[in-house]
Design a protein around this motif. Structure first.
Motif, PDB file in Angstrom:
ATOM      1  N   SER A   1       3.136  -1.359   5.786  1.00  8.64           N
ATOM      2  CA  SER A   1       2.178  -2.466   5.906  1.00  8.64           C
ATOM      3  C   SER A   1       2.731  -3.750   5.287  1.00  8.64           C
ATOM      4  O   SER A   1       2.531  -4.836   5.840  1.00  8.64           O
ATOM      5  N   TYR A   2       3.425  -3.641   4.169  1.00  7.32           N
ATOM      6  CA  TYR A   2       4.012  -4.822   3.542  1.00  7.32           C
ATOM      7  C   TYR A   2       5.088  -5.426   4.436  1.00  7.32           C
ATOM      8  O   TYR A   2       5.113  -6.644   4.667  1.00  7.32           O
TER       9      TYR A   2
ATOM     10  N   SER B   1       6.280  -0.150   1.582  1.00  2.00           N
ATOM     11  CA  SER B   1       5.319   0.295   2.581  1.00  2.00           C
ATOM     12  C   SER B   1       5.536  -0.351   3.950  1.00  2.00           C
ATOM     13  O   SER B   1       6.011  -1.483   4.050  1.00  2.00           O
TER      14      SER B   1
ATOM     15  N   THR C   1       0.837  -1.197   0.000  1.00  2.00           N
ATOM     16  CA  THR C   1       0.000   0.000   0.000  1.00  2.00           C
ATOM     17  C   THR C   1       0.875   1.252   0.000  1.00  2.00           C
ATOM     18  O   THR C   1       2.081   1.172   0.209  1.00  2.00           O
TER      19      THR C   1
ATOM     20  N   ALA D   1       3.481  -7.016   7.546  1.00  2.00           N
ATOM     21  CA  ALA D   1       2.747  -8.246   7.225  1.00  2.00           C
ATOM     22  C   ALA D   1       3.705  -9.406   6.937  1.00  2.00           C
ATOM     23  O   ALA D   1       3.444 -10.549   7.335  1.00  2.00           O
TER      24      ALA D   1
ATOM     25  N   GLN E   1      -4.519  -0.053   5.852  1.00  2.00           N
ATOM     26  CA  GLN E   1      -3.425  -0.624   5.069  1.00  2.00           C
ATOM     27  C   GLN E   1      -2.825  -1.838   5.772  1.00  2.00           C
ATOM     28  O   GLN E   1      -2.577  -2.879   5.144  1.00  2.00           O
ATOM     29  N   LEU E   2      -2.618  -1.718   7.072  1.00  2.00           N
ATOM     30  CA  LEU E   2      -2.051  -2.835   7.837  1.00  2.00           C
ATOM     31  C   LEU E   2      -2.964  -4.050   7.792  1.00  2.00           C
ATOM     32  O   LEU E   2      -2.510  -5.183   7.600  1.00  2.00           O
TER      33      LEU E   2
ATOM     34  N   SER F   1       0.883   5.935   6.785  1.00  2.00           N
ATOM     35  CA  SER F   1       0.441   4.558   6.990  1.00  2.00           C
ATOM     36  C   SER F   1      -0.838   4.566   7.815  1.00  2.00           C
ATOM     37  O   SER F   1      -0.990   5.367   8.740  1.00  2.00           O
TER      38      SER F   1
ATOM     39  N   TYR G   1      -5.255  -4.858   5.564  1.00  2.00           N
ATOM     40  CA  TYR G   1      -5.308  -5.468   4.232  1.00  2.00           C
ATOM     41  C   TYR G   1      -4.080  -6.346   3.972  1.00  2.00           C
ATOM     42  O   TYR G   1      -4.203  -7.493   3.523  1.00  2.00           O
ATOM     43  N   GLU G   2      -2.900  -5.818   4.237  1.00  2.00           N
ATOM     44  CA  GLU G   2      -1.680  -6.586   3.979  1.00  2.00           C
ATOM     45  C   GLU G   2      -1.579  -7.786   4.909  1.00  2.00           C
ATOM     46  O   GLU G   2      -1.131  -8.873   4.507  1.00  2.00           O
TER      47      GLU G   2
END
Length: 235
Positions: free
Chosen positions: A163-164, A161, A94, A167, A106-107, A102, A109-110
């Motif tokens: 989030s990526y 990101s 994201t 995750a 976003q967190l 951030s 979803y990932e």
């Protein structure tokens, strides 16, 4: 798996995120080596593409981040055994590459895509107690999920990101937890960084094509050149 082809036992592999990049290259590599391939993709067009190129591939159209994904996959697998599970489904990340940009969404979803989706895939495969469990679970990870690299400053300033990275770090812990839990069943669980791949979203230091990475991974699997809990880099 008990399916046979020309008198030989045909091994089976389940690959998520199979429509492009590494996932598509894995489908091709396993298919060409005589495996029965089960593929998970998100769109009808991706399904049509796969079944046109590889007619013997069985394809499920599903999104690993959705709440009903595990039930969809369980219904798709039914009583078919799976020897190898490869959790490859992911996203490019994201937009939030710093703290202020951030968000919780976003967190979430990932996390659903990279961590919950991987868990749901494994649980769907394990639910049928009347078939043999997989011998190997491969979670496709990333160097960006490494806490050691992050702490050492190796990711500072990269356009990847939050989030990526978070995750993928969570997925790495999931791999270790599953490895501990499933070892008594004879199931190995490993995490694999496929290398910096030459894709549309390639980082500046990309060195491998998806096809080269897929070949390395399949050769490693067939050579049984790993131990459960391993974090393996294919570069």
């Amino acid at each position: 798996m008990t399916m046979c082809k020309m008198g030989l036992v045909m091994k089976t592999v389940l690959i998520t995120g199979a429509s492009r990049g590494l996932g598509l290259a894995l489908v091709q590599t396993f298919y060409e080596r005589g495996y029965q391939v089960y593929a998970v993709v998100r769109t009808t067009s991706a399904c049509d593409m796969l079944t046109t190129i590889y007619p013997a591939v069985s394809v499920l159209i599903a999104d690993v981040s959705h709440e009903n994904y595990e039930e969809q996959l369980f219904g798709f697998i039914q009583d078919r055994a799976v020897d190898i599970v490869i959790n490859n489904a992911g996203s490019a990340g994201t937009p939030g590459i710093d703290t202020r940009h951030s968000t919780g969404d976003q967190l979430v979803y990932e996390f659903k895509t990279h961590c919950v989706g991987a868990l749901s895939t494994v649980n769907a495969v394990l639910r049928n107690e009347n078939v043999l469990p997989p011998s190997l679970i491969v979670n496709i990870s990333s160097r960006r999920g490494s806490l050691n690299m992050q702490a050492a400053g190796a990711a500072k300033g990269v356009k990847c990101s939050f989030s990526y990275r978070i995750a993928k770090a969570a997925q790495n812990m999931l791999s270790l937890c599953m490895a501990d839990d499933l070892e008594s069943m004879g199931i190995k669980v490993i995490s694999v960084h496929p290398g910096a791949l030459l894709t549309k979203m390639a980082p500046a230091d990309a060195t491998l094509t998806p096809e080269q990475s897929a070949n390395k991974l399949v050769e490693m699997i067939e050579g049984n050149d790993f131990n459960t809990r391993d974090f393996i880099c294919l570069e």
